[in-house]
Each structure stands twice: as structure tokens, then as C-alpha cells.
Design a protein around this motif. Structure first.
Motif, PDB file in Angstrom:
ATOM      1  N   UNK A  41     -65.271  23.609  21.178  1.00 12.93           N
ATOM      2  CA  UNK A  41     -65.210  22.705  22.480  1.00 12.93           C
ATOM      3  C   UNK A  41     -63.627  22.734  23.185  1.00 12.93           C
ATOM      4  N   UNK A  42     -62.778  23.418  22.856  1.00 13.49           N
ATOM      5  CA  UNK A  42     -61.555  23.826  23.385  1.00 13.49           C
ATOM      6  C   UNK A  42     -61.654  24.702  24.390  1.00 13.49           C
ATOM      7  N   UNK A  43     -60.981  24.252  25.581  1.00 14.49           N
ATOM      8  CA  UNK A  43     -60.891  25.112  26.665  1.00 14.49           C
ATOM      9  C   UNK A  43     -60.483  26.616  26.340  1.00 14.49           C
ATOM     10  N   UNK A  44     -61.243  27.746  26.623  1.00 10.67           N
ATOM     11  CA  UNK A  44     -60.719  29.037  26.324  1.00 10.67           C
ATOM     12  C   UNK A  44     -60.064  29.529  27.553  1.00 10.67           C
ATOM     13  N   UNK A  45     -59.472  30.838  27.290  1.00  9.94           N
ATOM     14  CA  UNK A  45     -58.567  31.607  28.245  1.00  9.94           C
ATOM     15  C   UNK A  45     -59.724  32.590  28.615  1.00  9.94           C
ATOM     16  N   UNK A  46     -59.667  32.913  29.837  1.00  6.60           N
ATOM     17  CA  UNK A  46     -60.714  33.812  30.252  1.00  6.60           C
ATOM     18  C   UNK A  46     -60.118  35.002  31.253  1.00  6.60           C
ATOM     19  N   UNK A  47     -60.606  36.373  31.189  1.00  6.13           N
ATOM     20  CA  UNK A  47     -60.389  37.328  32.068  1.00  6.13           C
ATOM     21  C   UNK A  47     -60.899  36.995  33.358  1.00  6.13           C
ATOM     22  N   UNK A  48     -60.312  37.296  34.463  1.00  3.51           N
ATOM     23  CA  UNK A  48     -60.825  37.024  35.799  1.00  3.51           C
ATOM     24  C   UNK A  48     -62.201  37.738  35.924  1.00  3.51           C
ATOM     25  N   UNK A  49     -62.636  38.787  35.128  1.00  6.34           N
ATOM     26  CA  UNK A  49     -63.905  39.199  35.527  1.00  6.34           C
ATOM     27  C   UNK A  49     -65.025  38.636  34.739  1.00  6.34           C
ATOM     28  N   UNK A  50     -64.480  37.911  33.879  1.00  8.65           N
ATOM     29  CA  UNK A  50     -65.599  37.022  33.042  1.00  8.65           C
ATOM     30  C   UNK A  50     -65.948  35.670  33.581  1.00  8.65           C
ATOM     31  N   UNK A  51     -65.237  35.100  34.365  1.00 14.34           N
ATOM     32  CA  UNK A  51     -65.607  33.756  34.617  1.00 14.34           C
ATOM     33  C   UNK A  51     -66.795  33.544  35.626  1.00 14.34           C
ATOM     34  N   UNK A  52     -67.214  34.436  36.407  1.00 13.42           N
ATOM     35  CA  UNK A  52     -68.484  34.343  37.109  1.00 13.42           C
ATOM     36  C   UNK A  52     -69.852  34.290  36.407  1.00 13.42           C
ATOM     37  N   UNK A  53     -69.613  35.090  35.277  1.00 10.20           N
ATOM     38  CA  UNK A  53     -70.836  34.768  34.451  1.00 10.20           C
ATOM     39  C   UNK A  53     -71.190  33.494  33.737  1.00 10.20           C
ATOM     40  N   UNK A  54     -70.169  32.917  33.344  1.00 12.31           N
ATOM     41  CA  UNK A  54     -69.850  31.464  32.674  1.00 12.31           C
ATOM     42  C   UNK A  54     -70.282  30.593  33.809  1.00 12.31           C
ATOM     43  N   UNK A  55     -69.431  30.742  34.801  1.00  8.51           N
ATOM     44  CA  UNK A  55     -70.022  29.577  36.003  1.00  8.51           C
ATOM     45  C   UNK A  55     -71.132  29.720  36.520  1.00  8.51           C
ATOM     46  N   UNK A  56     -71.957  31.002  36.739  1.00 10.42           N
ATOM     47  CA  UNK A  56     -73.178  31.118  36.887  1.00 10.42           C
ATOM     48  C   UNK A  56     -74.185  30.355  35.825  1.00 10.42           C
ATOM     49  N   UNK A  57     -73.909  30.787  34.604  1.00  9.82           N
ATOM     50  CA  UNK A  57     -74.733  30.065  33.474  1.00  9.82           C
ATOM     51  C   UNK A  57     -74.849  28.487  33.575  1.00  9.82           C
ATOM     52  N   UNK A  58     -73.549  28.023  33.828  1.00 11.74           N
ATOM     53  CA  UNK A  58     -73.358  26.788  33.719  1.00 11.74           C
ATOM     54  C   UNK A  58     -74.048  25.952  34.881  1.00 11.74           C
ATOM     55  N   UNK A  59     -73.979  26.578  36.275  1.00 12.40           N
ATOM     56  CA  UNK A  59     -74.706  26.088  37.338  1.00 12.40           C
ATOM     57  C   UNK A  59     -76.090  25.946  37.159  1.00 12.40           C
ATOM     58  N   UNK A  60     -76.636  26.903  36.468  1.00 12.14           N
ATOM     59  CA  UNK A  60     -78.120  26.792  36.060  1.00 12.14           C
ATOM     60  C   UNK A  60     -78.313  25.647  35.207  1.00 12.14           C
ATOM     61  N   UNK A  61     -77.646  25.807  34.282  1.00 17.35           N
ATOM     62  CA  UNK A  61     -78.084  24.520  33.419  1.00 17.35           C
ATOM     63  C   UNK A  61     -77.516  23.047  33.629  1.00 17.35           C
ATOM     64  N   UNK A  62     -76.718  23.111  34.575  1.00 14.88           N
ATOM     65  CA  UNK A  62     -76.073  21.589  34.961  1.00 14.88           C
ATOM     66  C   UNK A  62     -76.941  21.259  36.170  1.00 14.88           C
ATOM     67  N   UNK A  63     -77.657  22.124  36.974  1.00 15.98           N
ATOM     68  CA  UNK A  63     -78.293  21.611  37.915  1.00 15.98           C
ATOM     69  C   UNK A  63     -77.635  20.799  39.096  1.00 15.98           C
ATOM     70  N   UNK A  64     -78.140  19.884  39.538  1.00 18.85           N
ATOM     71  CA  UNK A  64     -77.570  18.762  40.591  1.00 18.85           C
ATOM     72  C   UNK A  64     -75.945  18.321  40.160  1.00 18.85           C
ATOM     73  N   UNK A  65     -75.777  18.291  38.775  1.00 21.61           N
ATOM     74  CA  UNK A  65     -74.435  17.825  38.409  1.00 21.61           C
ATOM     75  C   UNK A  65     -73.160  18.579  38.734  1.00 21.61           C
ATOM     76  N   UNK A  66     -73.557  19.937  38.813  1.00 23.51           N
ATOM     77  CA  UNK A  66     -72.776  21.202  39.161  1.00 23.51           C
ATOM     78  C   UNK A  66     -72.330  21.107  40.627  1.00 23.51           C
ATOM     79  N   UNK A  67     -70.945  20.945  40.730  1.00 26.70           N
ATOM     80  CA  UNK A  67     -70.667  20.880  42.316  1.00 26.70           C
ATOM     81  C   UNK A  67     -69.436  21.919  42.517  1.00 26.70           C
ATOM     82  N   UNK A  68     -69.603  23.246  41.901  1.00 33.34           N
ATOM     83  CA  UNK A  68     -68.734  24.241  42.246  1.00 33.34           C
ATOM     84  C   UNK A  68     -67.776  24.395  41.041  1.00 33.34           C
ATOM     85  N   UNK A  69     -67.118  25.600  41.077  1.00 40.77           N
ATOM     86  CA  UNK A  69     -66.231  25.900  40.158  1.00 40.77           C
ATOM     87  C   UNK A  69     -65.057  26.814  40.655  1.00 40.77           C
TER      88      UNK A  69
END
Length: 451
Positions: A41-69
Motif C-alpha cells: 500500500x506504500x507509494x512505489x517508484x515508477x520508471x517513466x515508461x511504466x506509469x501509463x499502463x498503471x494509470x490506464x488500469x486504474x482509470x478503468x477500475x475507478x470509472x467516474x471517480x478517476x479525474x486524470x493522472x
């Protein structure tokens, strides 16, 4: 300077000389750095090329609650904007290793505001994108937007309501970077080669800017040379700025490497989505290698030739002749193709890029020759090489993401070909400059041969 004909057996991309070699010292210094993992549950450090995949996954999971990243480059953390204070939403974000940030404006609210801007403020010289760091739309007007035009933009922004959008003035002029000392030549137009690809039918090709593709059908590696490639598809203006250009010789092997000059090149491993806050590098034959940060996604730009949507906004400088050139990450991710912007590499400014992932999907192509291990022609970039002073990788820019995609009705692509060609009237007089700028490893063209 004499120009050699491009060897037909192998080709690795190169889009010009290096005018800012300091940026080369930053390339790939942490390409093999691993992510740190602590508590789930602690914040991870990401490489720049990895963040878009995680953001897209969360956007799908969170629906209307997601407001950008956006990406916090200093902490190497992914920040997810959320509307409301739902503990389940926060838990999902934290379990993914990202940081939850509560904001006021929902994605749908910002989309509605962007549609209002499109309807009421589509004026040449304006652009807008959503800044996830401020959770507002950032509207920019260039130096040509004055008098009644400025009043229209200003009143439209004000009528969106408090805390929804901001308006700033740019000292430059939004334009496509089509004329200047370039690496590939189409009639009177010069542009930069972006990334080598394999077309859907298996033939070798490359990507460049769409406004280059609508301006000329045949492209050469020198101003007076014979054609080496022919435009297959081109989009500009409208929903993007990209062109697929097929090599005339089917034996050409399309390796994925960007020549950064000084005998070095960077291997391109994959096409990646841009994320606000990430550091990127741009290569173009007029101004060479420069770096900066992604500041916006899905940006709408109202060029004199027409409106273009779905672009990436950055603070990386560019000038005339850099159109079509490569935007990439230090990890070897292909991000974008240079479209246009305002300013120059002395005063700075805003620059817009066509996302590579979108272009590849639209034309049905894949990067390189379908072989991720294809060798770079001039050797991998050496991060320890001295390059006369490194650029500052800590320089951070605001983020943005404009969710208002949609093709413009302002003008048809066919009507713009003449305009794009007219912009390059001085190209013929600048041929000497183009030859002088062909950097180490170049053979006077936008393509450099591999051994």
C-alpha cells in the motif's frame, strides 16, 4: 556537402544533427533501474515508461471517480486524481502503488468545458489541454490572437466558471514546423523522419508528420535526389498529424534506432503512451537533440491550416524543419512525432506532438522490422560520454490532458496541402544549411545506414 543515396539493405532512423549535445549525457542513465517495492500500500517508484499502463488500469477500475493522472518526476511516483473521498477508491489506488489526490473537477466536467471551448473559441492561434496538476483546463493564445479574438477567448474561459480554466498568452505563433534544414525532402518541403516501421502489409515504411504527408507524395534523402519513399496515408488537419510513408525498395530493413549524433544512437524498444510529468527527448535535424517534460495530453491546437486534436503538449523546444521528428524517452520508448508549436530553442515555447501509439493504430503499422532486438546503426548512446554540459533533468513542467478529442470541421486535409507547401517557400534557398547540419553518422540524409 554531397549527398549519398541511402543504402537499400538496412536503415536505422536519424532525424538530424545534435545542436544541444548536453542532452545526450542524459540519455539512458537509468534505463536498467529497477522499481523499488515496499509495502503493497506504500507509494512505489515508477520508471517513466511504466506509469501509463498503471494509470490506464486504474482509470478503468475507478470509472467516474478517476479525474486524470500525472507523473511526479522528482519522487518518481504516479499521482491519481479522484473526485470524492471514497475509501475504497483510495485503497485501490494505494494498492496499485500510486498516490491518491482529491480534486474538485471531474473528468466529465472538464470534457464539457473543452467542448464549450471547441464550440466558442476555435480561433487560429489558440490551444487548450487539461492540467491534471491543477485540475483545470489550460488555454493558450498566441501573439496573433488580439482584439475581438482575444476578448472572445477571454470571455469563454471566464464563463466556464471559477476554478475550471486558466488563460495565458504566448509570445510566439502556433505553426507547423515544416520548413528549414531538414533530413527528408518532398518537392519544396523538408521534414524530419520520425520512426521506422513495418506497414500492415509487411512492407518497410516510416512515420512522419501528417502536414508533411499532405504537402508532398514523394520523399528523398536529399533535395535533388531520387525518391526513396512514397506517402501511403496522411492525416492533417483533423484527428491527428501523422503520415505513413513506404520505402520504394521493399528490401529496406526498418530497424528502430534514433541517431542522436556524435556517432551514437538510441535503440527504440516499444511505442509508449505519454504521461504528464515525464521527461522526454526530441530529435530534429534543424535543432538537434533537446529534452523537456510532457505537459499535456489530447491537446487541441488551432493551426492556421485547421484544427488538430489528440496531440501531446510539451515544453521541449522545436523550430522550422523539425516536423515529423522523434519524441522518445530515455528508456527507449517511442512517444511522438513533432507537429508544431510556438517559440524557438532560444526563447522556448509550447510544442505539440502526434502520439506514436495512436498513429501506429490508425495506419496499421508496427515499430521497426518486428524485431525488438534489431541493432542500432551507430551504437548505443553512452551515458558516461561527456557532451559539453548536461541539461537539467529536474526541470519540471505543469501537466495537462485534454479529453476533448474529435475531428475538426475547420478544413479538409486536401485543402491544406497547398498551404503546407507554401509555408516552405524558402526551403530551396536553405539546402546548404540542411547539408551542414547532418551530424555524425549521417550521410547527408534523414536515414543513416547500418553496417
Amino acid at each position: 556537402m554531397s549527398h549519398k543515396r541511402i543504402p537499400k539493405r538496412k536503415a536505422a532512423i536519424a532525424v538530424g544533427s545534435v545542436a544541444a549535445l548536453g542532452a545526450a549525457a542524459l540519455l539512458l542513465p537509468h534505463a536498467n533501474a529497477s522499481q523499488s517495492h515496499g509495502d503493497d500500500a506504500a507509494p512505489r517508484t515508477f520508471k517513466a515508461t511504466d506509469v501509463s499502463g498503471v494509470a490506464n488500469m486504474l482509470a478503468t477500475q475507478l470509472g467516474d471517480a478517476f479525474a486524470g493522472s500525472y507523473y511526479d518526476a522528482a519522487k518518481k511516483q504516479l499521482v491519481i486524481n479522484v473526485v470524492g473521498n471514497n475509501s475504497n477508491v483510495v485503497n485501490q489506488i494505494e494498492q496499485a502503488g500510486a498516490v491518491a489526490h482529491q480534486v474538485q473537477n471531474s473528468t466529465s466536467a472538464l470534457q464539457a468545458a473543452a467542448k464549450t471551448l471547441k464550440a466558442d473559441a476555435t480561433i487560429p492561434g489558440t490551444a487548450w489541454a487539461v492540467d491534471p496538476k491543477t485540475n483545470q483546463i489550460q488555454v493558450t493564445a498566441d501573439s496573433t490572437v488580439t482584439g475581438g479574438k482575444w476578448n472572445t477567448v477571454e470571455s469563454t474561459v471566464k464563463n466556464l466558471g471559477s476554478g475550471v480554466a486558466t488563460l495565458k498568452k504566448s509570445s510566439g505563433t502556433f505553426k507547423t514546423f515544416v520548413d528549414g534544414g531538414d533530413a527528408i525532402f518532398g518537392g519544396n518541403v523538408r521534414c524530419s523522419l520520425g520512426f521506422n516501421v513495418t506497414a500492415g502489409d509487411g512492407t518497410p515504411a516510416f512515420l512522419t508528420a501528417g502536414h508533411c504527408g499532405v504537402a508532398a507524395a514523394k520523399w528523398s534523402d536529399s533535395q535533388t535526389g531520387a525518391s526513396i519513399a512514397t506517402v501511403d496515408q496522411a492525416t492533417f488537419p483533423g484527428n491527428g498529424d501523422f503520415a505513413l510513408v513506404k520505402y520504394d525498395d521493399p528490401a529496406t530493413q526498418t530497424n528502430s534506432a534514433v541517431n542522436v549524433g556524435n556517432g551514437q544512437s538510441v535503440q527504440i524498444n516499444a511505442a509508449v503512451d505519454a504521461t504528464v510529468g515525464t521527461q522526454v527527448f526530441r530529435m530534429g535535424s534543424t535543432t538537434g537533440l533537446h529534452n523537456g517534460n510532457v505537459t499535456g495530453l489530447d491537446a487541441t491546437v488551432n493551426y492556421p491550416e485547421g484544427t488538430v486534436t489528440g496531440l501531446i503538449q510539451t515544453d521541449v523546444c522545436a523550430e522550422a524543419g523539425d516536423s515529423g521528428g522523434s519524441l522518445f524517452t530515455q528508456d527507449g520508448g517511442a512517444v511522438g512525432l513533432t507537429s508544431g508549436g510556438s517559440g524557438d530553442c532560444t526563447a522556448g515555447g509550447e510544442t505539440f506532438f502526434q502520439p506514436v501509439t495512436t498513429a501506429l493504430a490508425a495506419v496499421g503499422a508496427t515499430l521497426g522490422a518486428g524485431d525488438a532486438g534489431a541493432g542500432a546503426g551507430a551504437g548505443a548512446a553512452d551515458p558516461s560520454a561527456s557532451a559539453g554540459g548536461a541539461a537539467d533533468p529536474s526541470a519540471s513542467a505543469g501537466g495537462a490532458a485534454d479529453p476533448s478529442a474529435g475531428a475538426s470541421d475547420a478544413a479538409g486535409a486536401g485543402d491544406q496541402a497547398g498551404g503546407a507547401a507554401d509555408q516552405s517557400g524558402a526551403a530551396g534557398d536553405q539546402s546548404g544549411a540542411a547539408g551542414d547540419q547532418s551530424g555524425a553518422g549521417m550521410n547527408g540524409s534523414g536515414v543513416v545506414a547500418t553496417p
